[in-house]
Scaffold this motif. Structure first.
Motif, PDB file in Angstrom:
ATOM      1  N   THR A  17       0.814  -1.216   0.000  1.00 20.69           N
ATOM      2  CA  THR A  17       0.000   0.000   0.000  1.00 20.69           C
ATOM      3  C   THR A  17       0.846   1.264   0.000  1.00 20.69           C
ATOM      4  O   THR A  17       0.576   2.203  -0.757  1.00 20.69           O
ATOM      5  CB  THR A  17      -0.928   0.009   1.225  1.00 20.69           C
ATOM      6  OG1 THR A  17      -1.742  -1.163   1.205  1.00 20.69           O
ATOM      7  CG2 THR A  17      -1.826   1.243   1.207  1.00 20.69           C
ATOM      8  N   ARG A  20       2.476   1.766  -3.404  1.00 25.68           N
ATOM      9  CA  ARG A  20       1.445   2.036  -4.412  1.00 25.68           C
ATOM     10  C   ARG A  20       0.932   3.469  -4.282  1.00 25.68           C
ATOM     11  O   ARG A  20       0.798   4.185  -5.281  1.00 25.68           O
ATOM     12  CB  ARG A  20       0.298   1.031  -4.275  1.00 25.68           C
ATOM     13  CG  ARG A  20      -0.765   1.167  -5.378  1.00 25.68           C
ATOM     14  CD  ARG A  20      -1.812   0.063  -5.275  1.00 25.68           C
ATOM     15  NE  ARG A  20      -2.630   0.160  -4.072  1.00 25.68           N
ATOM     16  CZ  ARG A  20      -2.541  -0.658  -3.037  1.00 25.68           C
ATOM     17  NH1 ARG A  20      -1.664  -1.641  -3.029  1.00 25.68           N
ATOM     18  NH2 ARG A  20      -3.330  -0.504  -1.983  1.00 25.68           N
ATOM     19  N   GLU A  21       0.637   3.889  -3.064  1.00 20.71           N
ATOM     20  CA  GLU A  21       0.110   5.237  -2.859  1.00 20.71           C
ATOM     21  C   GLU A  21       1.166   6.298  -3.159  1.00 20.71           C
ATOM     22  O   GLU A  21       0.848   7.353  -3.716  1.00 20.71           O
ATOM     23  CB  GLU A  21      -0.404   5.375  -1.427  1.00 20.71           C
ATOM     24  CG  GLU A  21      -1.666   4.547  -1.160  1.00 20.71           C
ATOM     25  CD  GLU A  21      -2.152   4.671   0.271  1.00 20.71           C
ATOM     26  OE1 GLU A  21      -1.404   5.231   1.104  1.00 20.71           O
ATOM     27  OE2 GLU A  21      -3.283   4.205   0.554  1.00 20.71           O
ATOM     28  N   GLU A  25       0.801   9.269  -5.910  1.00 21.84           N
ATOM     29  CA  GLU A  25       0.944  10.685  -5.561  1.00 21.84           C
ATOM     30  C   GLU A  25       2.009  11.366  -6.418  1.00 21.84           C
ATOM     31  O   GLU A  25       1.839  12.509  -6.849  1.00 21.84           O
ATOM     32  CB  GLU A  25       1.304  10.811  -4.083  1.00 21.84           C
ATOM     33  CG  GLU A  25       0.154  10.436  -3.147  1.00 21.84           C
ATOM     34  CD  GLU A  25       0.587  10.368  -1.693  1.00 21.84           C
ATOM     35  OE1 GLU A  25       1.778  10.642  -1.430  1.00 21.84           O
ATOM     36  OE2 GLU A  25      -0.248  10.034  -0.838  1.00 21.84           O
ATOM     37  N   SER A  38      -4.757   2.427  -9.944  1.00 19.82           N
ATOM     38  CA  SER A  38      -3.814   1.960  -8.937  1.00 19.82           C
ATOM     39  C   SER A  38      -4.376   0.678  -8.341  1.00 19.82           C
ATOM     40  O   SER A  38      -5.460   0.698  -7.754  1.00 19.82           O
ATOM     41  CB  SER A  38      -3.638   3.035  -7.857  1.00 19.82           C
ATOM     42  OG  SER A  38      -2.702   2.629  -6.885  1.00 19.82           O
TER      43      SER A  38
END
Length: 216
Positions: A17, A20-21, A25, A38
């Motif tokens: 996570t 990925r985030e 961003e 995503s």
């Protein structure tokens, strides 16, 4: 291959996570790219790719369920215009070579700095095959340990072999055309014949087969 002047649509397939985030961003904060998806798994990613048609996918190799290597084979078959950059950790070793043979267009470490990541996305879109230096050394070491067989030329002409060697040496279509004094369209024309003779579908597959077959 997408036009470099357009906004590139990027998708991320990564099960961690935080990573990925962070990638989402970074992409969202750029004026040159837009994140169109995503996904924490390849299964979800394949469904999203069909709906949103990204230009470039940043894909983890070690995914749960269907892994990135299995996934990139499907992506290359179903979405031949979509380019894939594999994200890996340094100790993936032989899985890196498997990803090359599967048809990915680039191979980067997950800790690649943002500026290098963006440069690699641009390079892939321009027909290149970016690779982190650490991964390049790993690939070279693996081929040294398991050297390719004696040369098999697959019916390539001397000119086609020269172009293929240039790609192995790191050229993209643009720089190869400049060195040969021909147009990019001419290089693309020869590459189509090279793909047919080698029975591959991408530059990275052609490079991998050239190394494995001892063509160059």
């Amino acid at each position: 291959m997408p036009e470099l002047s357009q906004i590139l649509k990027i998708a991320v397939i990564e099960d961690q996570t935080r990573i990925r985030e962070s990638l989402g961003e970074l992409i969202a904060g750029s004026e040159k790219y837009v994140c169109v998806g995503s996904y924490p798994s390849m299964e979800l990613g394949l469904a999203g790719i069909e709906e949103r048609s990204p230009d470039v996918i940043l894909c983890d190799i070690g995914l749960p369920g269907m892994n990135g290597i299995e996934g990139v084979k499907i992506i290359r078959e179903r979405f031949p215009n979509t380019l894939v950059i594999m994200l890996t950790v340094y100790d993936d070793n032989e899985r890196i070579v498997e990803a090359i043979c599967a048809g990915a267009s680039g191979y980067l470490l997950k800790n690649t700095p943002p500026d290098k990541l963006f440069a690699s996305i641009d390079e892939v879109a321009a027909g290149g095959a970016p690779m982190s230096p650490e991964i390049a050394r790993t690939v070279i070491d693996l081929f040294r340990i398991n050297p390719p067989p004696k040369q098999v030329d697959h019916g390539l002409t001397p000119h086609e072999t020269r172009i293929l060697k240039m790609l192995v040496d790191g050229h993209n279509y643009k720089t190869a055309a400049a060195e040969l004094g021909v147009s990019i369209n001419t290089v693309s024309f020869h590459m189509r014949h090279i793909y047919e003779k080698l029975q591959v579908h991408s530059k990275s597959e052609a490079v991998a087969k050239a190394l494995k077959s001892g063509i160059v």
